[in-house]
Design a protein around this motif. Sequence first.
Motif, PDB file in Angstrom:
ATOM      1  N   TRP A 100       1.153  -1.343  -0.373  1.00  0.00           N
ATOM      2  CA  TRP A 100      -0.012   0.129   0.062  1.00  0.00           C
ATOM      3  C   TRP A 100       0.904   0.940  -0.435  1.00  0.00           C
ATOM      4  O   TRP A 100       1.923   1.842   1.103  1.00  0.00           O
ATOM      5  CB  TRP A 100      -0.689  -0.060   1.008  1.00  0.00           C
ATOM      6  CG  TRP A 100      -1.677   1.231   1.493  1.00  0.00           C
ATOM      7  CD1 TRP A 100      -1.309   2.321   2.834  1.00  0.00           C
ATOM      8  CD2 TRP A 100      -2.791   1.942   0.873  1.00  0.00           C
ATOM      9  NE1 TRP A 100      -2.206   3.241   2.328  1.00  0.00           N
ATOM     10  CE2 TRP A 100      -3.164   2.746   1.067  1.00  0.00           C
ATOM     11  CE3 TRP A 100      -3.476   1.026  -0.479  1.00  0.00           C
ATOM     12  CZ2 TRP A 100      -4.478   3.594   1.071  1.00  0.00           C
ATOM     13  CZ3 TRP A 100      -4.334   1.726  -0.800  1.00  0.00           C
ATOM     14  CH2 TRP A 100      -5.043   2.779  -0.019  1.00  0.00           C
ATOM     15  N   ASP A 214      -9.828   6.272   0.458  1.00  0.00           N
ATOM     16  CA  ASP A 214      -8.651   6.020   1.610  1.00  0.00           C
ATOM     17  C   ASP A 214      -8.836   4.411   1.882  1.00  0.00           C
ATOM     18  O   ASP A 214     -10.441   3.892   0.538  1.00  0.00           O
ATOM     19  CB  ASP A 214      -9.363   6.305   2.745  1.00  0.00           C
ATOM     20  CG  ASP A 214      -7.989   7.886   2.532  1.00  0.00           C
ATOM     21  OD1 ASP A 214      -7.797   7.940   1.919  1.00  0.00           O
ATOM     22  OD2 ASP A 214      -9.120   8.171   3.607  1.00  0.00           O
ATOM     23  N   ARG A 227     -10.948   0.953   9.702  1.00  0.00           N
ATOM     24  CA  ARG A 227      -9.738   1.375  10.181  1.00  0.00           C
ATOM     25  C   ARG A 227      -9.087   1.596   9.252  1.00  0.00           C
ATOM     26  O   ARG A 227     -10.048   1.013   7.580  1.00  0.00           O
ATOM     27  CB  ARG A 227      -8.306   0.362  10.493  1.00  0.00           C
ATOM     28  CG  ARG A 227      -7.342   1.132  10.358  1.00  0.00           C
ATOM     29  CD  ARG A 227      -6.105   0.545  11.017  1.00  0.00           C
ATOM     30  NE  ARG A 227      -5.619  -1.278  10.991  1.00  0.00           N
ATOM     31  CZ  ARG A 227      -4.914  -0.720   9.647  1.00  0.00           C
ATOM     32  NH1 ARG A 227      -4.120   0.522   9.630  1.00  0.00           N
ATOM     33  NH2 ARG A 227      -4.313  -1.957   8.913  1.00  0.00           N
ATOM     34  N   ARG A 228      -9.248   3.213   8.989  1.00  0.00           N
ATOM     35  CA  ARG A 228      -8.976   3.783   7.702  1.00  0.00           C
ATOM     36  C   ARG A 228      -7.386   4.562   7.314  1.00  0.00           C
ATOM     37  O   ARG A 228      -6.893   4.914   8.221  1.00  0.00           O
ATOM     38  CB  ARG A 228      -9.598   4.805   7.566  1.00  0.00           C
ATOM     39  CG  ARG A 228      -9.622   6.487   5.931  1.00  0.00           C
ATOM     40  CD  ARG A 228     -10.321   8.241   6.993  1.00  0.00           C
ATOM     41  NE  ARG A 228     -11.503   7.365   7.143  1.00  0.00           N
ATOM     42  CZ  ARG A 228     -12.435   6.954   5.321  1.00  0.00           C
ATOM     43  NH1 ARG A 228     -12.069   7.062   4.369  1.00  0.00           N
ATOM     44  NH2 ARG A 228     -13.723   6.405   5.781  1.00  0.00           N
ATOM     45  N   VAL A 229      -6.759   3.784   5.817  1.00  0.00           N
ATOM     46  CA  VAL A 229      -5.674   3.854   6.021  1.00  0.00           C
ATOM     47  C   VAL A 229      -5.401   5.542   4.543  1.00  0.00           C
ATOM     48  O   VAL A 229      -5.628   5.008   3.741  1.00  0.00           O
ATOM     49  CB  VAL A 229      -4.599   2.920   5.392  1.00  0.00           C
ATOM     50  CG1 VAL A 229      -2.907   3.506   5.236  1.00  0.00           C
ATOM     51  CG2 VAL A 229      -4.976   1.754   6.322  1.00  0.00           C
TER      52      VAL A 229
END
Length: 250
Positions: A100, A214, A227-229
Motif C-alpha cells: 500500500w 482511502d 480502520r482507515r489508511v
Amino acid sequence: MPVHAAPPGLERGLDLPSLYTAVRLRERGDAFAHACAIAAEAGAGTFVHVGRFDLLEFAVVLEPEEPLGRARRAFFAGMAAIADAVAAHCPPEKGLAFAWPDAIRFDGALVGGGRLGWPEGCPEDAVPDWLVFGGILVAARVRIGDPGFHVDSTSLEEEGFGTPEEVIGSFARHLMVHVDAWGERGFDPVAEAYLARLEREKAGDTRGIDVNGDLLIRHHGERGPVRRVPLLPALQVPGWLDPATGGVRL
C-alpha cells in the motif's frame, strides 16, 4: 475518466493504441515531471516515456470528470494496469503484489511503483484540468555489485520478462480496459482489480476503497470501527521512489 486523443504533432514511438500519442524523452528525462508540465497543453492521451535501458519509465495524461478528491482513484486504475502488464509478460510461477498504496513487488522483491500528479492548488472539490499517472519499473539493476546482496529488489531482466516496449504497450492497453470498466460499471471493478493484488495484513481481512481513495480495513472477527489508511499522504511522498536517483529504491 476518458483517455482522449492528444493533439497531433507530438513524437510517436511505441506501438500504442490510437487513442494515445507518444512523447519520447532522452535518457536523462523525467517522464512524470514532463507529463505534468505539458498536461494542460498536450491534453489527455499524451503518453510520455523515457528511452533508457535500466528503467521503464512512463506517464500518461488523463482527463478527470470528478472533483479531485474522488478523481484521485484513477491511481488505482493505473496500478491495476501495470500489474496486468507485468503479469502478462512474467513467469507464471511467481506472484505480483502491491504494498500500500504504490509499491509493486514481484516474488516479494520491489520491482517498481506508481504515482499520481494533479494541478498544484486545485481544490479538493473542483474538477482538475488533468491528472497524470506515472510508473517506473526496474528493467536492469546496474551499479549495485552482486545482486545477491540486494534481495529486497529485482529487475525485469533478472526475472525473464519480455521487451520493455511490450510491457509499456501492454500497460497502455490495460489502462484503457480499466478506465472503460469504470465508466460503464462504476469504480467497483477497478477497486476489485487493485485489492486482489494488495498485500494483506491478516488473512480474512475485509478491504475496500473509499470515495476519496482511502483504504478501509476490517480485520476478520473484530468489531468496532473500520480502520482507515489515508491515500493522499502516501501519494505525496512515494515510499518506493529514491529521491537521489529519481528511480526505484534498490
